[in-house]
Design an enzyme around this catalytic site. Structure first.
Site, PDB file in Angstrom:
ATOM      1  NE  ARG A  83     -41.833 -21.113 -54.383  1.00 56.76           N
ATOM      2  CZ  ARG A  83     -41.759 -22.154 -53.539  1.00 56.76           C
ATOM      3  NH1 ARG A  83     -41.707 -21.970 -52.231  1.00 56.76           N
ATOM      4  NH2 ARG A  83     -41.720 -23.383 -54.001  1.00 56.76           N
ATOM      5  CG  HIS A 127     -45.649 -26.652 -52.892  1.00 58.27           C
ATOM      6  ND1 HIS A 127     -44.909 -25.500 -52.722  1.00 58.27           N
ATOM      7  CD2 HIS A 127     -45.607 -27.298 -51.697  1.00 58.27           C
ATOM      8  CE1 HIS A 127     -44.454 -25.451 -51.466  1.00 58.27           C
ATOM      9  NE2 HIS A 127     -44.872 -26.534 -50.829  1.00 58.27           N
ATOM     10  CD  GLU A 172     -39.232 -28.130 -49.358  1.00 61.17           C
ATOM     11  OE1 GLU A 172     -39.862 -29.067 -48.873  1.00 61.17           O
ATOM     12  OE2 GLU A 172     -38.918 -27.129 -48.700  1.00 61.17           O
ATOM     13  CG  ASN A 299     -37.919 -23.978 -50.129  1.00 54.23           C
ATOM     14  OD1 ASN A 299     -37.827 -22.912 -50.736  1.00 54.23           O
ATOM     15  ND2 ASN A 299     -38.908 -24.828 -50.318  1.00 54.23           N
ATOM     16  CE1 TYR A 301     -39.662 -23.400 -43.454  1.00 54.71           C
ATOM     17  CE2 TYR A 301     -38.727 -24.481 -45.376  1.00 54.71           C
ATOM     18  CZ  TYR A 301     -39.721 -23.725 -44.792  1.00 54.71           C
ATOM     19  OH  TYR A 301     -40.769 -23.277 -45.549  1.00 54.71           O
ATOM     20  CD  GLU A 358     -41.280 -23.357 -48.996  1.00 49.03           C
ATOM     21  OE1 GLU A 358     -41.116 -23.975 -47.927  1.00 49.03           O
ATOM     22  OE2 GLU A 358     -41.897 -23.823 -49.971  1.00 49.03           O
TER      23      GLU A 358
HETATM   24  C1  PNW Z   1     -41.404 -27.034 -46.755  1.00 46.88           C
HETATM   25  N1  PNW Z   1     -36.894 -30.150 -43.352  1.00 46.88           N
HETATM   26  O1  PNW Z   1     -41.135 -28.368 -46.438  1.00 46.88           O
HETATM   27  C2  PNW Z   1     -42.540 -27.024 -47.759  1.00 46.88           C
HETATM   28  O2  PNW Z   1     -42.140 -26.537 -49.020  1.00 46.88           O
HETATM   29  C3  PNW Z   1     -43.759 -26.291 -47.285  1.00 46.88           C
HETATM   30  O3  PNW Z   1     -44.880 -26.683 -48.034  1.00 46.88           O
HETATM   31  C4  PNW Z   1     -43.938 -26.522 -45.806  1.00 46.88           C
HETATM   32  O4  PNW Z   1     -45.165 -26.047 -45.317  1.00 46.88           O
HETATM   33  C5  PNW Z   1     -42.781 -25.843 -45.123  1.00 46.88           C
HETATM   34  O5  PNW Z   1     -41.552 -26.292 -45.599  1.00 46.88           O
HETATM   35  C6  PNW Z   1     -42.799 -25.969 -43.614  1.00 46.88           C
HETATM   36  O6  PNW Z   1     -42.612 -27.280 -43.199  1.00 46.88           O
HETATM   37  C7  PNW Z   1     -40.060 -28.749 -45.650  1.00 46.88           C
HETATM   38  O7  PNW Z   1     -36.849 -31.374 -43.077  1.00 46.88           O
HETATM   39  C8  PNW Z   1     -39.895 -30.082 -45.427  1.00 46.88           C
HETATM   40  O8  PNW Z   1     -36.021 -29.373 -42.910  1.00 46.88           O
HETATM   41  C9  PNW Z   1     -38.851 -30.554 -44.693  1.00 46.88           C
HETATM   42  C10 PNW Z   1     -37.948 -29.663 -44.141  1.00 46.88           C
HETATM   43  C11 PNW Z   1     -38.095 -28.321 -44.341  1.00 46.88           C
HETATM   44  C12 PNW Z   1     -39.166 -27.870 -45.102  1.00 46.88           C
END
Ligand code: PNW
Length: 451
Positions: A83, A127, A172, A299, A301, A358
């Site tokens: 991706r 992106h 996002e 995505n 996290y 992601e």
């Molecule tokens: C993503 N949160 O952003 C992006 O898609 C990537 O480009 C970035 O490098 C990656 O995560 C790591 O940060 C995020 O607040 C922005 O939980 C915010 C969050 C998570 C991911």
């Protein structure tokens, strides 16, 4: 050994796709090579104090010149999918108008070499690197930017659609609209509060809705989707005020985008909450935004534990950081959110297919040891723990079709610069040498065992 045994025991659905993800600005470098135009990230990084280490994506992983090295890493990991994103300003230097043939030629080479290596390209159009020329005309505050995105989508689809079948419109929208326009942490660095996030979001979603048919018109058998960053919002206590704040946060980050895309209407409670902050929403907009999609990319996290507070009024929340373990960018490590988010999306929106587009974890910069290895056990455990939750969701019947590690290799982590790498591959930014980390080896082992 315990970790590797757990990794080896994970069972995935047949044909499950294992890949890794990157984005153009975070990896390519070469910001003005071969006619590329300036993007809002090129501009934003020059602002003093915007990036913690004063760095930029000017060189990053030098992937504009070293894409073959990146493909070699994907090959060494045995991954079947990559991706990546197109840099809008390589294809259309000022956002609209005449295409840049050298920019098109770069992605032709990348795509051809991926296919040659047996790796399926999953392309993202946007992106976060909006052409600066479009920003100068108002960027995502300007409704016309939605049309510009659709024109760009059509050009990319026409250029690459004979070989690229998996398309993502936006990466996002919650994060780039709110961090870029409400808090100012990301490009274009506007601190306009909730109104900025709300207005940008509507035009970005409209751009998504217009881009979907533009891609379909050019690509036979296209699979088109959007990538959302979703978080189940857990109230910090059973106090009714915290529950209400969690509901607002859920409305802002999750339901605003999901309802618009899957139900063709913004959530009523959020329309009422946003009130006078809303841009003009035309009669046709809801139907455009709800253009049918083939898959949802998610995505994931962390989780969000939310209390009442004064962030981003009228969302008016406070993020609570429970005791636990945290990544180098301050996200709580909470694997269960993988399962919870997948269940939430499936129960309420029933997408035909879901990809984890992601998932990954930041650490402090790592060193290659004397033994030649990068022993990132924390990241390896993160992947095993989260992939285990994916298998649980799949066993429950959630149609999760694939998983992309964020990220293939250490790269430019936006406002954190190079201080918080997420890679499963180490990059020595002096020599550009790529070294697969321990986490990459564990992930490769899991991918190799797919049914
Ligand atoms: C993503 N949160 O952003 C992006 O898609 C990537 O480009 C970035 O490098 C990656 O995560 C790591 O940060 C995020 O607040 C922005 O939980 C915010 C969050 C998570 C991911």
């Amino acid at each position: 050994q315990i970790l590797e045994a757990r990794a080896a025991s994970l069972v995935f659905p047949r044909h499950f796709v294992f890949g890794a993800a990157t984005a153009a600005y975070q990896t390519e470098g070469a910001p003005d090579a071969d006619g590329k135009g300036e993007s809002i990230w090129d501009r934003f990084c020059r602002r003093p104090d915007a990036i913690v280490d004063g760095s930029s994506g000017d060189i990053a992983c030098d992937s504009y010149y070293r894409w073959k090295d990146d493909i070699a890493v994907l090959g060494a990991l045995g991954l079947g999918a990559y991706r990546f994103s197109f840099a809008w300003t390589r294809l259309l230097p000022t956002g609209r108008g005449a295409p840049n043939t050298k920019g098109i030629a770069f992605y032709d080479r990348l795509i051809d070499d991926l296919l040659e290596a047996g790796i399926e390209p999953y392309a993202t159009l946007y992106h976060w690197d909006l052409p600066q020329t479009l920003q100068d005309a108002g960027g995502w505050y300007n409704r016309d930017t939605a049309d510009a995105l659709a024109e760009y989508a059509a050009l990319a689809a026409r250029s690459f659609g004979d070989r690229v079948k998996k398309w993502t419109t936006l990466n996002e929208p919650w994060t780039f609209c709110w961090s870029g326009h409400a808090t100012g942490e990301d490009a274009p660095g506007l601190s306009d509060g909730a109104k900025g996030g709300i207005v940008a979001s509507h035009h970005a979603l409209l751009g998504h809705g217009k881009a979907v048919p533009a891609i379909r018109a050019e690509v036979a058998n296209a699979s088109v989707g959007i990538v959302l960053d979703l978080n189940v919002a857990e109230p910090a206590s059973d106090d009714q005020r915290d529950a209400a704040a969690a509901q607002r946060f859920d409305g802002a980050q999750n339901r605003w985008y999901l309802d618009a895309v899957f139900k063709g209407a913004y959530p009523q409670d959020m329309l009422e909450l946003y009130g006078g902050l809303l841009p003009s929403i035309h009669a046709e907009d809801n139907a455009l935004i709800a253009a049918p999609i083939d898959y949802l990319g998610v995505n994931i996290y962390r989780r969000s534990v939310i209390a009442a507070g004064d962030e981003l009024a009228p969302i008016s929340y406070r993020r609570v950081q429970p005791e636990g373990s945290y990544s180098a960018v301050g996200y709580e490590i909470w694997p269960r959110s993988m399962y919870d988010v997948l269940g939430y999306v499936n129960d309420h929106y029933a997408p035909k297919e879901i990809y984890i587009s992601e998932n990954g974890v930041a650490t402090r910069p790592e060193q290659i040891g004397a033994d030649g290895h990068v022993w990132d056990e924390l990241r390896a455990a993160y992947y095993v723990d989260h992939l285990e939750q994916v298998t649980k969701a799949a066993a429950d019947g959630v149609p999760v079709r694939g998983y992309f590690a964020w990220t293939l290799m250490d790269n430019f982590e936006w406002a954190y610069g190079y201080t918080t790498p997420f890679g499963i591959t180490h990059v020595d930014f002096q020599t550009q040498r790529r070294t697969v980390k321990y986490s990459g080896k564990v992930y490769a082992m899991i991918a190799a065992r797919r049914a």
